[in-house]
Design an enzyme around this catalytic site. Structure first.
Site, PDB file in Angstrom:
ATOM      1  N   CYS A  91       0.865  -1.182   0.000  1.00  0.00           N
ATOM      2  CA  CYS A  91       0.000   0.000   0.000  1.00  0.00           C
ATOM      3  C   CYS A  91       0.901   1.231   0.000  1.00  0.00           C
ATOM      4  O   CYS A  91       1.673   1.440   0.948  1.00  0.00           O
ATOM      5  CB  CYS A  91      -0.896  -0.012   1.236  1.00  0.00           C
ATOM      6  SG  CYS A  91      -2.007   1.388   1.243  1.00  0.00           S
ATOM      7  N   CYS A 241      -3.518   6.898  -4.813  1.00  0.00           N
ATOM      8  CA  CYS A 241      -3.185   5.480  -4.663  1.00  0.00           C
ATOM      9  C   CYS A 241      -1.736   5.222  -5.118  1.00  0.00           C
ATOM     10  O   CYS A 241      -1.419   5.313  -6.315  1.00  0.00           O
ATOM     11  CB  CYS A 241      -4.142   4.594  -5.464  1.00  0.00           C
ATOM     12  SG  CYS A 241      -3.919   2.843  -5.113  1.00  0.00           S
TER      13      CYS A 241
HETATM   14  O1  PYC Z   1      -1.898   3.736  -1.885  1.00  0.00           O
HETATM   15  O2  PYC Z   1      -1.319   1.801  -2.727  1.00  0.00           O
HETATM   16  C1  PYC Z   1      -2.133   2.542  -2.166  1.00  0.00           C
HETATM   17  C2  PYC Z   1      -3.455   1.998  -1.796  1.00  0.00           C
HETATM   18  C3  PYC Z   1      -3.920   0.742  -2.031  1.00  0.00           C
HETATM   19  C4  PYC Z   1      -5.212   0.697  -1.507  1.00  0.00           C
HETATM   20  C5  PYC Z   1      -5.486   1.922  -0.951  1.00  0.00           C
HETATM   21  N1  PYC Z   1      -4.392   2.709  -1.137  1.00  0.00           N
END
Ligand code: PYC
Length: 320
Positions: A91, A241
């Protein structure tokens, strides 16, 4: 007061996306690699996962990060990430949150640190007490121009890429990437994920594609793209993300649309941003670097009183 469970946590958000770091009171997972310990966590610690993530102590957008002893003692920490659907591999926003949390606790200073995850080691540069850069696991595009047919929504073309989790990066979005359209984007992404599953479309080695990503024009003039990222438990990522931006960089690199070292500013659906770039790695892979800010927003203890009927959490997606 009679307490069955007591868990010390630090909450933060990275560009709007929450991370809950468990620093005490986690389940015993024994020794071994982080991926072995993640398997034990997945198989035996579901009540703990749900108590930490689900309502009434948490909510669907929180990513949990269980701090563990690293196997390699030169690493600053080991971490197992989990959410409302189960465990996840890596993550990005969570790793930035972990770094800022370790700094808040006085366990690391500004500088370079290594964090062990179940999918490999991640280098972290703590740039200030609220800003970190991660060098993510090697990322790559697994397949380009994959077609998925979604009942009622039509055909979506997209790429499949690894950024520490498996992503379907759709070439077109079902509607404009605005906050008002989040319910529609969520519904479409969930249906695409289900169609991928039904049509047997996977990542390498049958890896389940559990994240779906849409792109559109950014709002900020200096950003390159805006995204919407659908996570495995049905929540959307408030940040751009980290693993999803890594998957995007892998596709841009494969298409020769972004050179090594060039900056890509990825804006999220709420307008927060990561600054991203990459260096090349063997076998056509890239090592993404993702920079973002995280802020501590809670420091406390979760407790579960004996007799609490929802002590092990309440998942609003459940129908019975
Ligand atoms: O930032 O890689 C990330 C992530 C995965 C799921 C939620 N955030």
């Amino acid at each position: 007061m009679s307490v069955a469970e007591s868990v010390r946590i630090i909450d933060s958000h990275t560009e709007g996306e929450p991370t809950r770091v468990v620093i005490e009171g986690g389940p015993p997972l024994g020794s071994g690699s982080l991926s072995e310990r993640r398997a034990r966590f997945r198989d035996s610690a579901d009540p703990f996962r749900r108590m930490v993530i689900d309502e009434p102590r948490g909510h669907e957008a929180i990513v949990g990060a269980l701090l563990c002893e690293p196997e390699d003692s030169t690493c600053a920490a080991g971490v197992i990430f989990f959410n409302n659907a189960g465990v996840i591999g890596m993550c990005g926003h969570g790793t930035i949150g972990v770094a800022v949390t370790l700094a808040y606790l006085g366990r690391i200073d500004v500088g370079r640190h290594t964090i062990e995850t179940p999918v490999g080691k991640v280098e972290v540069d703590l740039l200030s007490k609220n800003r970190a850069a991660i060098e993510n696991v090697a990322s790559y595009r697994h397949a380009a121009d994959v077609r998925v047919d979604v009942d009622g929504l039509g055909t979506f073309m997209g790429d499949i890429a690894w950024g520490g989790n498996w992503f379907f990066l759709a070439k077109q979005a079902p509607c404009a990437l605005t906050r008002a359209n989040i319910p529609q984007l969520t519904m479409a992404a969930g249906r695409i994920r289900e169609a991928l599953r039904q049509q047997g479309i996977t990542g390498a080695d049958g890896g389940e594609i559990d994240h779906v990503e849409f792109f559109g024009p950014p709002v900020a003039r200096d950003a390159h793209s805006r995204n919407f990222v659908y996570c495995p438990g049905g929540a959307y990522d408030r940040s751009p993300c980290g693993t999803g931006t890594s998957a995007k960089l892998a596709c841009l690199a494969a298409d020769k649309k972004l050179a090594p070292g060039e900056t890509w500013i990825q804006e999220s659906i709420i307008g927060s941003r990561f600054e991203a770039s990459y260096r090349t790695a063997p076998e056509g892979r890239i090592v993404p670097r993702i920079v973002g800010d995280a802020w501590i927003c809670g420091d406390g203890r979760l407790i579960q009183q004996v007799g609490d009927p929802f002590g092990h959490g309440l998942d609003p997606r459940e129908t019975a």
